[in-house]
Design a protein around this motif. Structure first.
Motif, PDB file in Angstrom:
ATOM      1  N   VAL A 287       0.851  -1.187   0.000  1.00 22.74           N
ATOM      2  CA  VAL A 287       0.000   0.000   0.000  1.00 22.74           C
ATOM      3  C   VAL A 287       0.886   1.236   0.000  1.00 22.74           C
ATOM      4  O   VAL A 287       1.645   1.462   0.946  1.00 22.74           O
ATOM      5  N   ILE A 288       0.810   2.019  -1.071  1.00 25.12           N
ATOM      6  CA  ILE A 288       1.618   3.232  -1.205  1.00 25.12           C
ATOM      7  C   ILE A 288       0.712   4.424  -0.889  1.00 25.12           C
ATOM      8  O   ILE A 288      -0.206   4.737  -1.649  1.00 25.12           O
ATOM      9  N   LEU A 289       0.963   5.075   0.229  1.00 24.29           N
ATOM     10  CA  LEU A 289       0.115   6.166   0.713  1.00 24.29           C
ATOM     11  C   LEU A 289       0.811   7.506   0.517  1.00 24.29           C
ATOM     12  O   LEU A 289       1.973   7.673   0.907  1.00 24.29           O
ATOM     13  N   ALA A 290       0.099   8.457  -0.079  1.00 28.17           N
ATOM     14  CA  ALA A 290       0.668   9.793  -0.296  1.00 28.17           C
ATOM     15  C   ALA A 290      -0.294  10.862   0.201  1.00 28.17           C
ATOM     16  O   ALA A 290      -1.157  11.344  -0.534  1.00 28.17           O
ATOM     17  N   HIS A 291      -0.166  11.213   1.471  1.00 27.21           N
ATOM     18  CA  HIS A 291      -0.935  12.311   2.051  1.00 27.21           C
ATOM     19  C   HIS A 291      -0.132  12.884   3.211  1.00 27.21           C
ATOM     20  O   HIS A 291       0.375  12.118   4.042  1.00 27.21           O
ATOM     21  N   PRO A 292       0.008  14.211   3.284  1.00 30.59           N
ATOM     22  CA  PRO A 292       0.854  14.805   4.330  1.00 30.59           C
ATOM     23  C   PRO A 292       0.287  14.716   5.737  1.00 30.59           C
ATOM     24  O   PRO A 292       1.035  14.865   6.713  1.00 30.59           O
ATOM     25  N   ASN A 293      -1.019  14.486   5.871  1.00 25.05           N
ATOM     26  CA  ASN A 293      -1.642  14.441   7.195  1.00 25.05           C
ATOM     27  C   ASN A 293      -1.799  12.985   7.640  1.00 25.05           C
ATOM     28  O   ASN A 293      -2.558  12.225   7.032  1.00 25.05           O
ATOM     29  N   PRO A 294      -1.107  12.557   8.687  1.00 29.44           N
ATOM     30  CA  PRO A 294      -1.194  11.163   9.129  1.00 29.44           C
ATOM     31  C   PRO A 294      -2.586  10.757   9.595  1.00 29.44           C
ATOM     32  O   PRO A 294      -2.904   9.569   9.646  1.00 29.44           O
ATOM     33  N   ALA A 295      -3.432  11.754   9.926  1.00 28.39           N
ATOM     34  CA  ALA A 295      -4.787  11.456  10.393  1.00 28.39           C
ATOM     35  C   ALA A 295      -5.825  11.676   9.295  1.00 28.39           C
ATOM     36  O   ALA A 295      -7.013  11.798   9.577  1.00 28.39           O
ATOM     37  N   SER A 296      -5.383  11.720   8.055  1.00 32.38           N
ATOM     38  CA  SER A 296      -6.284  11.998   6.937  1.00 32.38           C
ATOM     39  C   SER A 296      -7.216  10.835   6.634  1.00 32.38           C
ATOM     40  O   SER A 296      -6.998   9.695   7.083  1.00 32.38           O
ATOM     41  N   PHE A 297      -8.239  11.121   5.846  1.00 33.42           N
ATOM     42  CA  PHE A 297      -9.137  10.073   5.374  1.00 33.42           C
ATOM     43  C   PHE A 297      -8.348   9.027   4.585  1.00 33.42           C
ATOM     44  O   PHE A 297      -8.616   7.829   4.682  1.00 33.42           O
TER      45      PHE A 297
END
Length: 221
Positions: free
Chosen positions: A14-24
């Motif tokens: 799973v490659i995750l790209a979002h700056p907020n660790p608590a994001s949707f």
């Protein structure tokens, strides 16, 4: 026909790209991993922002250039990804496109060492070849609005089907969640995450079916 060992556990990267660790998007990654692990599969998460991944392609990383070589961080990432059966790209849609972080990961890691000729002839030997690709995206706008702008189909063609063919992958599918803005109703979040779990289980079932067919004893001549 070669068989996989009985102890083999399919692996999902799973490659995750979002700056907020608590994001949707982070919740999506967690829900996907929980579902596949419940199916007995292995899951790893590469949280690009948390890892501090550098998306900038170096001149020496471009195949065909003098002194071509992969950087140590790319070699290390490829070592982690090898053996994965499914690659899940989880990211928000920003201005109609994936975040630069995700594009940089494709440039430097997933497409490492691939030439334009290999892309055109579909001969690239990468960690993606013969594997499944899944795109799970989110947007602040509604899915209906994005469809009116032809954005969803454009992204599907560019960052889904193109990669499927360019890297000789087995299959591509996508899942999108619109109107994911601050202050989401918990029921809405739960309903969407349930869809992620359903999709993850369906992918696990498809892998099991592929494996069963691959291990089937061929009929006698």
């Amino acid at each position: 026909m070669s068989k996989q060992p009985a102890s083999y556990r399919p692996r999902h990267a799973v490659i995750l790209a979002h700056p907020n660790p608590a994001s949707f998007n982070g919740l999506v990654a967690d829900a996907y991993c929980d579902a596949v692990r419940a199916c007995g599969h292995e899951a790893i998460v590469r949280d690009l922002y948390a890892l501090g991944f550098d998306p900038l392609l170096r001149e020496h990383e471009r195949p065909g250039t003098e002194g071509f070589r992969l950087s140590p961080d790319v070699d290390a990432e490829l070592d982690i990804l090898r053996g994965s059966d499914v690659f899940i790209l989880v990211y928000p849609i920003w201005f109609g496109m994936p975040p630069a972080m995700m594009k940089g990961y494709v440039d430097r890691v997933l497409g490492a060492g691939v030439t334009s000729a290999q892309v055109q002839h579909r001969t690239a030997e990468t960690v993606l070849r013969g594997k499944r690709l899944v795109g799970i995206t989110s947007s602040g706008a509604s899915k209906a609005w994005l469809n009116e702008q032809d954005q969803m189909d454009s992204l599907r063609q560019l960052f889904g089907r193109y990669l499927l063919h360019a890297f000789g992958m087995k299959a591509y599918e996508d899942l999108h969640f619109g109107e994911t803005i601050e202050g989401l109703d918990q029921d809405y979040v739960d309903a969407n995450l349930a869809q992620v779990g359903d999709r993850a289980r369906a992918i696990c079932a498809a892998i099991a079916s592929d494996r069963a067919q691959g291990q089937a004893v061929p009929p006698a001549a």
